[in-house]
Design a protein around this motif. Structure first.
Motif, PDB file in Angstrom:
ATOM      1  N   GLY A  13       0.810  -1.222   0.000  1.00 24.53           N
ATOM      2  CA  GLY A  13       0.000   0.000   0.000  1.00 24.53           C
ATOM      3  C   GLY A  13       0.837   1.262   0.000  1.00 24.53           C
ATOM      4  O   GLY A  13       0.468   2.261  -0.626  1.00 24.53           O
ATOM      5  N   PHE A  14       1.962   1.243   0.709  1.00 26.32           N
ATOM      6  CA  PHE A  14       2.838   2.411   0.731  1.00 26.32           C
ATOM      7  C   PHE A  14       3.453   2.664  -0.645  1.00 26.32           C
ATOM      8  O   PHE A  14       3.665   3.801  -1.035  1.00 26.32           O
ATOM      9  N   CYS A  15       3.726   1.579  -1.371  1.00 26.62           N
ATOM     10  CA  CYS A  15       4.247   1.715  -2.735  1.00 26.62           C
ATOM     11  C   CYS A  15       3.217   2.412  -3.622  1.00 26.62           C
ATOM     12  O   CYS A  15       3.546   3.324  -4.387  1.00 26.62           O
ATOM     13  N   HIS A  16       1.958   1.983  -3.504  1.00 21.70           N
ATOM     14  CA  HIS A  16       0.893   2.599  -4.299  1.00 21.70           C
ATOM     15  C   HIS A  16       0.729   4.069  -3.940  1.00 21.70           C
ATOM     16  O   HIS A  16       0.532   4.905  -4.826  1.00 21.70           O
ATOM     17  N   ALA A  17       0.832   4.393  -2.653  1.00 24.98           N
ATOM     18  CA  ALA A  17       0.694   5.792  -2.224  1.00 24.98           C
ATOM     19  C   ALA A  17       1.831   6.647  -2.775  1.00 24.98           C
ATOM     20  O   ALA A  17       1.605   7.773  -3.238  1.00 24.98           O
ATOM     21  N   ALA A  18       3.046   6.130  -2.745  1.00 22.12           N
ATOM     22  CA  ALA A  18       4.187   6.883  -3.275  1.00 22.12           C
ATOM     23  C   ALA A  18       4.029   7.104  -4.780  1.00 22.12           C
ATOM     24  O   ALA A  18       4.272   8.211  -5.287  1.00 22.12           O
ATOM     25  N   LYS A  19       3.596   6.067  -5.477  1.00 23.65           N
ATOM     26  CA  LYS A  19       3.401   6.205  -6.931  1.00 23.65           C
ATOM     27  C   LYS A  19       2.269   7.181  -7.241  1.00 23.65           C
ATOM     28  O   LYS A  19       2.354   7.922  -8.219  1.00 23.65           O
ATOM     29  N   ARG A  20       1.218   7.198  -6.407  1.00 23.05           N
ATOM     30  CA  ARG A  20       0.128   8.163  -6.616  1.00 23.05           C
ATOM     31  C   ARG A  20       0.649   9.593  -6.529  1.00 23.05           C
ATOM     32  O   ARG A  20       0.263  10.458  -7.321  1.00 23.05           O
ATOM     33  N   LEU A  21       1.504   9.852  -5.540  1.00 21.88           N
ATOM     34  CA  LEU A  21       2.068  11.196  -5.405  1.00 21.88           C
ATOM     35  C   LEU A  21       2.896  11.558  -6.634  1.00 21.88           C
ATOM     36  O   LEU A  21       2.733  12.641  -7.206  1.00 21.88           O
ATOM     37  N   LEU A  22       3.745  10.653  -7.059  1.00 21.57           N
ATOM     38  CA  LEU A  22       4.575  10.916  -8.245  1.00 21.57           C
ATOM     39  C   LEU A  22       3.722  11.050  -9.498  1.00 21.57           C
ATOM     40  O   LEU A  22       3.937  11.962 -10.307  1.00 21.57           O
ATOM     41  N   ASP A  23       2.732  10.173  -9.653  1.00 18.42           N
ATOM     42  CA  ASP A  23       1.826  10.258 -10.810  1.00 18.42           C
ATOM     43  C   ASP A  23       1.087  11.588 -10.826  1.00 18.42           C
ATOM     44  O   ASP A  23       0.923  12.205 -11.884  1.00 18.42           O
ATOM     45  N   GLY A  24       0.636  12.029  -9.652  1.00 16.39           N
ATOM     46  CA  GLY A  24      -0.087  13.298  -9.551  1.00 16.39           C
ATOM     47  C   GLY A  24       0.755  14.486  -9.961  1.00 16.39           C
ATOM     48  O   GLY A  24       0.230  15.514 -10.390  1.00 16.39           O
ATOM     49  N   LYS A  25       2.054  14.360  -9.830  1.00 16.52           N
ATOM     50  CA  LYS A  25       2.966  15.426 -10.237  1.00 16.52           C
ATOM     51  C   LYS A  25       3.435  15.253 -11.675  1.00 16.52           C
ATOM     52  O   LYS A  25       4.218  16.047 -12.172  1.00 16.52           O
TER      53      LYS A  25
END
Length: 84
Positions: A13-25
Motif C-alpha cells: 500500500g505504501f508503494c501505491h501511495a508513493a506512486k500516486r504522489l509521483l503520478d499526480g505530479k
C-alpha cells in the motif's frame, strides 16, 4: 526532470501511495518490482540500506520510503529535487 527509480512490490500500500504522489505530479519513474526478483531486492538493500519497500531514488540519491517522500512534499522540497 531528474530520473526517479522506485523499488516496489505489487501488494504494498505504501508503494501505491508513493506512486500516486509521483503520478499526480506527472513524474515519470522506473519501477522495479522486487517481489519476484531476489537480485533486484539485494540491489535495493545494498543501495538503500533498508529491506522495506518502497525505496525511492531521485537522480541516484536515496530519498527513503513513502513517508520520507510525503515529508519532502509537505516541506516543499520535493519539486526542487525533481527539477532538472
Amino acid at each position: 526532470m531528474k530520473p526517479v527509480v522506485i523499488y516496489t512490490t505489487p501488494i504494498c500500500g505504501f508503494c501505491h501511495a508513493a506512486k500516486r504522489l509521483l503520478d499526480g505530479k506527472g513524474v515519470a519513474y522506473e519501477e522495479i518490482d522486487v517481489m519476484r526478483d531476489s537480485e533486484k531486492k539485494q540491489e535495493m538493500m545494498q543501495k538503500a540500506g533498508r529491506h522495506t519497500v518502497p525505496q525511492i531514488f531521485i537522480d541516484g540519491a536515496h530519498v527513503g520510503g513513502c513517508d520520507d517522500l510525503y515529508e519532502l512534499e509537505r516541506a516543499g522540497k520535493l519539486d526542487p529535487m525533481l527539477a532538472a
